[in-house]
Every structure is written in C-alpha cells, then in structure tokens.
Design an enzyme around this catalytic site. Sequence first.
Site, PDB file in Angstrom:
ATOM      1  CE1 TYR A 127      -4.651   0.072   0.339  1.00  0.00           C
ATOM      2  CE2 TYR A 127      -4.059   2.232   1.269  1.00  0.00           C
ATOM      3  CZ  TYR A 127      -4.913   1.360   0.763  1.00  0.00           C
ATOM      4  OH  TYR A 127      -6.095   2.012   0.373  1.00  0.00           O
ATOM      5  CE  LYS A 179      -2.223 -16.260  -2.465  1.00  0.00           C
ATOM      6  NZ  LYS A 179      -3.424 -17.426  -2.495  1.00  0.00           N
ATOM      7  CG  ASP A 214      -6.500 -17.500  -1.625  1.00  0.00           C
ATOM      8  OD1 ASP A 214      -5.991 -17.398  -0.411  1.00  0.00           O
ATOM      9  OD2 ASP A 214      -6.246 -18.247  -2.367  1.00  0.00           O
ATOM     10  CG  ASP A 238      -8.105  -0.937   1.295  1.00  0.00           C
ATOM     11  OD1 ASP A 238      -8.816  -0.087   1.691  1.00  0.00           O
ATOM     12  OD2 ASP A 238      -7.968  -0.905  -0.123  1.00  0.00           O
TER      13      ASP A 238
END
Length: 345
Positions: A127, A179, A214, A238
């Site tokens: 980000y 992840k 996910d 986010d």
Amino acid sequence: MNSSNLIPVTLIPGDGIGPEIVDATLAALDALHAPFDWDRQIAGLGGIQAAGDPLPAATLDSIRRTRLALKGPLETPSGGGYRSSNVRLREEFQLYANLRPARTIIPGGRFDKIDLVVVRENLEGLYIGHEYYIPIDDDPRAVAMATGINTRAGSRRLLEFAFEHAVATGRKKVSIVHKANIMKALTGIFLETGIDLYERKYKGRFELETVIIDACAMKLVINPWQFDMLVTTNLFGDILSDLVAGLVGGLGMTPGANIGADAAIFEAVHGSAPDIAGKGIANPIALMLAAAMMLDHCKLPELAARLRKAIDETLNIDKVRTGDLGGTASTAAFTKALVSRIRTG
Ligand code: NAI
C-alpha cells in the site's frame, strides 16, 4: 463548560458526501454536549481547490497541535494524479494501527449477529505506493512495478496492538490473515512475527489461528461467525474491511480509527461516494460510530454509549433509515430523529 476544559480536535469535512455526514455527526455530538473544541481544516480535493495542496500545511499543523482528528472521506484520483492524503496523513503521524469494528445493528439481515473487528497494518506492505514504470521501445509504460515493504518491527507493533486490544476487549479468537504460501517473504514476515509473539506473550489468553486471504474471503461469506478478530497486512485489510462492512449492512455502517503512539484520526471506512454526493441521502452512521470510537478514546465512554444507543433506537424503534439500509429517510431526517433520541434518552 469553560473553553479551557474542551478537548481540541481537528475537523476535516472532506470531499463528496464528507461535509453532509460531518454536519450530521456534529449535530449528534452537540446534542450530547461532547466537550470538543473543533479546528476546521481542509484536505483532499478540497485542499487542492482551496490551497493547491491535497494536504495543506495548516491542516498538518493543526493535527500536530491537537493529535486528534475527526475526518470525512478524502477523494484520491485513480491511476494518475496526486498521492492519497489518507496515506500521507497515516505516514505523517505514524498511525500504524487501523481498527475497524463491524457489528450488526439492524437484526434480521442476511448475516445476523455479526461482531467482528478487523485490525489492519496501516503503514507498510504493497500500500505504500512505491511504484515504477519501465519503458520499452516507444512505450514509456511497458512494464509496471510495485514494491511492498513489511518490516519485523512494523509487523510486531501492529500485532502487539491487535493482541492487546483482543485481551482488553475479551476477544476469544484472533485470525492472522496472510498469503505467505505465495508472497513468502512479504507476508511471511508478518505471519512468522505474529506466531512468535503469540507463543512468547499471549498463549492461553485467546485462541490464535492463521488463514490464507483467499480462503478467508470465502469463509467470511459462508460463515462469518467463525471469526472474532482478523489481523492482517495493509492491502488485505483494506479489502477485507469492505467485505466485512457488507456483512453488517454496507459501508454506511462501519467506522475506523487510525491509531499511533501519540495521535489518532477517526473516520468512516467508506470513501467520498461521489455517486450520491450533494443529494442529501448519505448514511451518516459510519462517521457517527467513528465519533463514538473517538469519545471512547478520549475516555468519555458514557457519551459513546449514549450515541450508540441513540443510533440503535433510531434505526430499530423509530425505523428511520437511509436508502442504503432500505429506508426512505434523508441524511437530515435521520439526523433529526437521532438528535431527538439523544435529547430524550
Ligand atoms: P466509496 O466508499 O466512496 O463508495 C462505494 C459505494 O458505497 C458507492 O456506491 C457509494 O454511494 C456507497 N456509499 C459509501 N458510503 C456511503 C454512505 N455513507 N451512505 C450511503 N452509501 C454509501 O468508494 P469509491 O466510490 O470506490 O471511492 C470514492 C472516492 O473515495 C475515491 O476517490 C477513493 O479514493 C476515496 N476513498 C477515501 C477513503 C477515505 O478517505 N478514508 C476511503 C475509501 C475511498
């Protein structure tokens, strides 16, 4: 109350629906006689228009003085244009923790009795906006690159904030969302730091699980009640906080707090909603709940509780609701009903 007893707060009405929901929130805080001394400042598109700068020096100076701000959403152009004022504010005041609670207020919806909190790392990861193009032949933007940075120290202070918050608020389970199977270094460092911190300091005080982003998104839609607190890196946080907002009635219902060691900025999770700006139909509840978080932060929990109770009663007893919640009330009509609940409550 004597003005010297008032708490100085920077107020940024913001862009799009910002001024509408800020006015509504100020009406609620006035009705509560909340002891704030507002210093009104500009930022975002409003900053560009008035001062040629999306984050004018006067706004930064004000927050440097007050260390506290209530802010409406700020518009950031997609693709080109100026850098996000939100990201710059978080960096400037080192607001490393983003706390986003989501609670069902209107019962009987698609997902009932949700009580979740997302804790998002606010200063690192993908980000940070360190992005580059590489030209090839006559295409100056043939390749796009982004650099993500997560540090052990940055991960640790955010995870420590989340774990302390979990203990202080009696959360039973914390899920670290990552992840690390693919971004082994970038999100692996966050995961590894979290597990290590838990083993050393927090084991037995709450349950810790780890979940891949996910799968987490899927699980949140199938069975959100299996989660209690989600703690994750910047970009995942986010996205997940908007998903979680959708579980409790949409973006009009979720507040956020950006917290650092010595400053805090309170805002709604949602953006400036340009599609409905100026129509007088925005739902002001997310910003009002952010104001309730600010009251708690300022050690005024009774006022925060009164505000939350009045929101609940306006929605569920008076059945006054804005269009995003299936009602027909304008922002002004909702605010009027809420203020009368505060006064009679
Ligand atoms: P958005 O959150 O502004 O709007 C998404 C959808 O939700 C729209 O259909 C909007 O009408 C609806 N919505 C949002 N808040 C609502 C409310 N209070 N009541 C009723 N409906 C509401 O997201 P979008 O359109 O992607 O972004 C617009 C701008 O906001 C962009 O410039 C973006 O960068 C900025 N933004 C600013 C944030 C901040 O200041 N913290 C956070 C997110 C986006």
